[in-house]
Design a protein around this motif. Structure first.
Motif, PDB file in Angstrom:
ATOM      1  N   ASN A 234       0.742  -1.168   0.060  1.00 41.62           N
ATOM      2  CA  ASN A 234       0.230   0.256  -0.159  1.00 41.62           C
ATOM      3  C   ASN A 234       0.948   1.442   0.112  1.00 41.62           C
ATOM      4  N   GLY A 235       2.399   1.020   0.198  1.00 38.16           N
ATOM      5  CA  GLY A 235       3.079   2.421   0.432  1.00 38.16           C
ATOM      6  C   GLY A 235       2.800   3.098   1.670  1.00 38.16           C
ATOM      7  N   GLU A 328      12.780   1.876  21.347  1.00 33.85           N
ATOM      8  CA  GLU A 328      11.865   1.172  20.517  1.00 33.85           C
ATOM      9  C   GLU A 328      11.052   2.417  19.909  1.00 33.85           C
ATOM     10  N   ASP A 329      11.156   2.582  18.520  1.00 28.36           N
ATOM     11  CA  ASP A 329      10.322   3.745  18.113  1.00 28.36           C
ATOM     12  C   ASP A 329       9.657   3.243  16.880  1.00 28.36           C
ATOM     13  N   THR A 330       8.915   4.134  16.161  1.00 22.90           N
ATOM     14  CA  THR A 330       8.204   3.745  14.989  1.00 22.90           C
ATOM     15  C   THR A 330       8.475   4.566  13.770  1.00 22.90           C
ATOM     16  N   PHE A 331       8.904   4.048  12.592  1.00 22.12           N
ATOM     17  CA  PHE A 331       9.118   4.929  11.411  1.00 22.12           C
ATOM     18  C   PHE A 331       7.888   4.921  10.494  1.00 22.12           C
ATOM     19  N   GLY A 332       7.270   6.132  10.523  1.00 26.38           N
ATOM     20  CA  GLY A 332       6.045   6.061   9.574  1.00 26.38           C
ATOM     21  C   GLY A 332       6.451   6.248   8.132  1.00 26.38           C
ATOM     22  N   VAL A 333       5.997   5.058   7.480  1.00 32.32           N
ATOM     23  CA  VAL A 333       6.150   5.090   5.805  1.00 32.32           C
ATOM     24  C   VAL A 333       5.088   5.591   4.974  1.00 32.32           C
ATOM     25  N   ASN A 334       5.477   6.485   4.082  1.00 30.10           N
ATOM     26  CA  ASN A 334       4.416   7.033   3.357  1.00 30.10           C
ATOM     27  C   ASN A 334       5.229   7.278   1.886  1.00 30.10           C
ATOM     28  N   PRO A 343       1.991  14.158  -7.718  1.00 32.44           N
ATOM     29  CA  PRO A 343       2.419  13.016  -6.469  1.00 32.44           C
ATOM     30  C   PRO A 343       1.523  11.901  -6.599  1.00 32.44           C
ATOM     31  N   GLU A 344       1.938  10.784  -6.166  1.00 31.85           N
ATOM     32  CA  GLU A 344       1.378   9.719  -6.165  1.00 31.85           C
ATOM     33  C   GLU A 344       1.937   8.768  -5.053  1.00 31.85           C
ATOM     34  N   THR A 345       1.174   7.906  -4.389  1.00 33.41           N
ATOM     35  CA  THR A 345       1.701   6.924  -3.077  1.00 33.41           C
ATOM     36  C   THR A 345       1.743   5.512  -3.982  1.00 33.41           C
ATOM     37  N   LEU A 346       3.242   5.299  -4.029  1.00 37.44           N
ATOM     38  CA  LEU A 346       3.323   4.061  -4.756  1.00 37.44           C
ATOM     39  C   LEU A 346       3.528   2.956  -3.821  1.00 37.44           C
ATOM     40  N   SER A 347       3.558   1.679  -4.509  1.00 34.22           N
ATOM     41  CA  SER A 347       3.892   0.501  -3.641  1.00 34.22           C
ATOM     42  C   SER A 347       5.286   0.170  -4.232  1.00 34.22           C
TER      43      SER A 347
END
Length: 745
Positions: A234-235, A328-334, A343-347
């Motif tokens: 889903n990207g 411990e942390d989170t990395f938000g992926v977009n 602009p486009e959200t890509l898989s």
């Protein structure tokens, strides 16, 4: 001179259009990378400028100020700091999967130290950048466009041979959207691209056999492996990261925890924040297992050491660090990028698809250019070989010509009218010549040494090689499989030269669970001075320093260390502070600003009352405002978990002047700024909810306001000082609420 015209239009339409234009400019031309080369405009322009300046990997470093100035003047007119910052990041091996710039000097550190000023630092292109990102720019592989003032040409995209968007990731905040793409391992990405080229129907799951997950330059551990397939499909999503913790044995049976790798999100100030969080765990007695903490990090890598007491529960402590700190942390992926100009959200698969399409476009344009050059070369070579066979005739033509124009006309079209020949046979042969324009020019420019026998043989060998090259290029351009094989072999070469081992471990780990040590409940004394610095001390410490404490502190509250301090402000809010969040220690310790541990803002509101939260459980509170509004509220209404709530509703331009604990049978005296006093039974004040405004306590004269409320018990003599005079409250005339009151004399 023509008259100016006034164009009438809807203001909102103009604003809308202008904002959309601005937003698209930021999105496309500033903040988001292009899916083809994975670079933002500022990065692309900086690298191209270094290429144009000749600052190659095998040449001396040049001052960054020169690079920044040249880039700003030619291609990127947006300020030197943004260009230098982009240059610095491209040189930092702890931020980029593969560094694109070879920096010389202080380019900052993983702990958040900034780079030195651009006048001190130097840089040049990295070898990878020169060979993989900028090669073939002279072969018409990408389109060029005018720069901002149309005085220069710049590439619209760089001919990058690897999926840089995946290898180096990206971060950027545009208008209404942001991109955040993690870094990946070069070798794995190359293998995934090859797998896609061999099977276009491959799924994201299939690609993940090659790309195991993100590969951050700081290492660490990805602990939600099972979520990665959904993220790459889903990207978007969240990657859970942990630092690498190792246990080292010490003498005497003691142990120490060593953090050798950190989550990528901890780069910079995050390391200092982590150390502070560990200090806080010790200070608040959440753990007593840590005896010392030291940051021994150096150029060799991260090394944060936590020394433990003998018999410490290592596993529980590790889990506490994961839960309570950024270990411990989170990395938000977009995975948002500019694809086909939008602009486009890509898989993951879409990024690789775009990359492969781009590679075929680059290679097609490259080999078309090379084919055209080889065909030109072939034409010239054939002309020279043919000329060598009739060299005597050509020499006779040249000697018999009056000018180059006549000689060229004879060579191309066989025109012999203006040329003197030695014999009719020569003239007849000359009339049969049909060289091309390019061949004729080459013959006229040919040097005599080319007539040596060995040179003629070399020319024939060159011609054979040219024919082979033409056949090779035509095969590549006409055969998909040949082109794909070439692209894959080039990728293999890049992987061989620049690939390296994976640094981030990918696994499924259990949720960190730890047993929180129960804090031993004890009584403490809360102290806060007039500057807002707060702390807690032991009651015995307070008693020994009572005189100094009472003199130096504005608020003193006896409470439990497990409780909360409630602060009521003139804006009608109540802020809560956990007593454990305040430093506990010696009497002379400075404490911490109360703003830092609560939502209270000392620049916008003033504290009018402070109490122990537990004190409110069975109490009633009397609220009074500047405009004379009063009410009673059950203290239990303020026993909430939120850090900030609205404690009372205020009318326009009104403010809370105070809060008092009130008991049954008390008398209340309201005093105004103008000197009016009104005494009545406190039981006459109605009880309301905290969200109510209350009722009028006293009728105020024009421009007067309520300044103070006094509570006392009937039968006790209570005196207060007002200015220079002393007023005995129990001698004031008994009246009813909502009266005018009497003016003191």
């Amino acid at each position: 001179m023509s008259e100016s015209q006034i164009i009438r239009t809807e203001y909102s339409d103009v604003m809308k259009k202008s904002y959309i234009d601005y937003a698209m400019s930021v999105i496309i031309a500033r903040a988001l990378p292009d899916v083809r080369d994975g670079l933002k405009p500022v990065q692309r322009r900086t690298l191209y400028d270094m290429h144009e300046l000749g600052i190659r990997y095998d040449r001396p470093y040049r001052k960054c100020a020169r690079i920044v100035g040249d880039t700003m003047g030619k291609y990127h007119p947006h300020g030197d700091s943004s260009i230098y910052e982009a240059l610095v990041v491209m040189a930092q091996d702890f931020k980029k999967g593969m560094v694109l710039v070879d920096g010389h000097g202080n380019f900052g550190s993983i702990e958040g130290d900034g780079a030195a000023a651009m006048r001190y630092t130097e840089a040049r292109l990295a070898k990878l950048t020169q060979e993989v990102y900028l090669a073939d720019l002279d072969k018409n592989v990408v389109d060029f466009g005018p720069n901002f003032d149309e005085t220069e040409k710049e590439p619209l995209v760089l001919p990058v041979r690897i999926p840089n968007l995946l290898v180096n990731g990206a971060e950027g905040i545009a208008v209404g959207m942001a991109t955040s793409i993690p870094t990946h391992n070069l070798g794995e990405v190359v293998d995934a691209v090859k797998a896609y080229m061999m099977d276009n129907e491959i799924t994201t799951k299939g690609l993940m056999k090659y790309i195991k997950g993100p590969d951050f330059p700081t290492g660490g551990i990805v602990v939600n492996k099972d979520d990665l397939a959904h993220i790459y499909e889903n990207g978007q999503g969240k990657i859970k990261l942990r630092g690498k913790v190792e246990v080292e044995e010490l003498k005497g049976g003691k142990k120490q925890l060593v953090i050798s790798e950190i989550p990528y999100t901890m780069i910079g100030s995050g390391i200092g924040k982590f150390l502070n969080d560990v200090y806080h765990l010790v200070e608040t007695k959440l753990t007593s297992d840590i005896t010392d903490i030291s940051n021994q990090s150096s150029k060799e890598g991260i090394r944060i050491v936590l020394e433990l007491k003998k018999g410490a529960d290592v596993e529980n402590l590790e889990n506490m660090l994961y839960k309570k700190t950024r270990l411990e942390d989170t990395f938000g992926v977009n995975m948002l990028a500019v694809a086909n100009g939008r602009p486009e959200t890509l898989s993951l698969k879409q990024i690789i698809e775009h990359h492969v399409d781009f590679q075929f476009e680059l290679s097609t344009r490259k080999y078309r250019t090379l084919l055209a050059k080889e065909q030109e070369k072939k034409e010239v070579q054939e002309g020279l070989i043919k000329a060598c066979n009739v060299i005597d005739l050509i020499i006779e033509i040249l000697r018999g010509s009056k000018n180059v124009k006549d000689a060229k006309a004879c060579l191309i079209r066989g025109e012999t009218e203006n040329i003197q020949f030695k014999s009719k046979i020569s003239k007849k042969m000359a009339a049969m010549l049909r060289f091309t324009e390019r061949q004729a020019t080459a013959i006229l420019e040919m040097r005599l040494y080319r007539l040596i026998g060995l040179e003629i043989e070399a020319l024939e060998r060159e011609h054979e090689q040219t024919l082979k090259n033409i056949a090779r290029y035509e095969d590549l351009l006409n055969n998909y499989d040949s082109m794909a094989e070439l692209i894959m072999s080039e990728l293999d070469e890049i992987k061989k030269n620049y690939g390296r081992k994976r640094r981030t471990k990918v696994e499924n780990a259990e949720e960190a669970v730890f047993e929180e040590k129960k804090i031993e409940e004890q009584e403490v004394v809360f102290l806060m001075d007039r500057f807002g610095y707060a702390r807690t001390v032991d009651p015995s410490v307070y008693e020994r320093n009572k005189e100094a404490a009472d003199q130096e502190n504005k608020y003193i509250v006896h409470c439990l260390n497990t409780g909360k301090i409630c602060m009521f402000t003139d804006t009608g809010k109540m802020h809560q502070v956990k007593v454990l969040d305040l430093p506990y220690g010696r009497f002379r310790d400075k404490g911490t600003p109360i703003d830092n541990v609560s939502n209270y803002d000392s620049t916008e509101e003033q504290i009018v009352y402070i109490c122990d939260g537990e004190q409110l459980r069975y109490a009633k509170l009397l609220f009074a405002t500047r405009q004379g509004m009063i009410k009673k509220v059950e203290g239990s209404e303020f026993l909430v978990s939120k850090r900030t709530i609205v404690a009372t509703k205020l009318q326009d331009e009104d403010a809370l002047i105070g809060v008092w604990l009130v008991t049954e049978g008390q008398q209340a005296v309201l005093r105004t700024k103008g000197g009016y006093f009104l005494r009545f039974a406190a039981d006459d004040i109605p009880q309301k909810k905290k969200g109510a405004v209350g009722v009028r306590g006293i009728r105020l004269q024009k421009k007067d306001e309520l300044e103070e409320v006094y509570l006392f018990t009937e039968g006790t003599e209570t005196k207060v000082k007002v200015g220079e005079r002393e007023v005995t409250l129990n001698r004031l005339k008994q009246a009813k609420r909502d009266g005018v009151g009497t003016k003191s004399r």
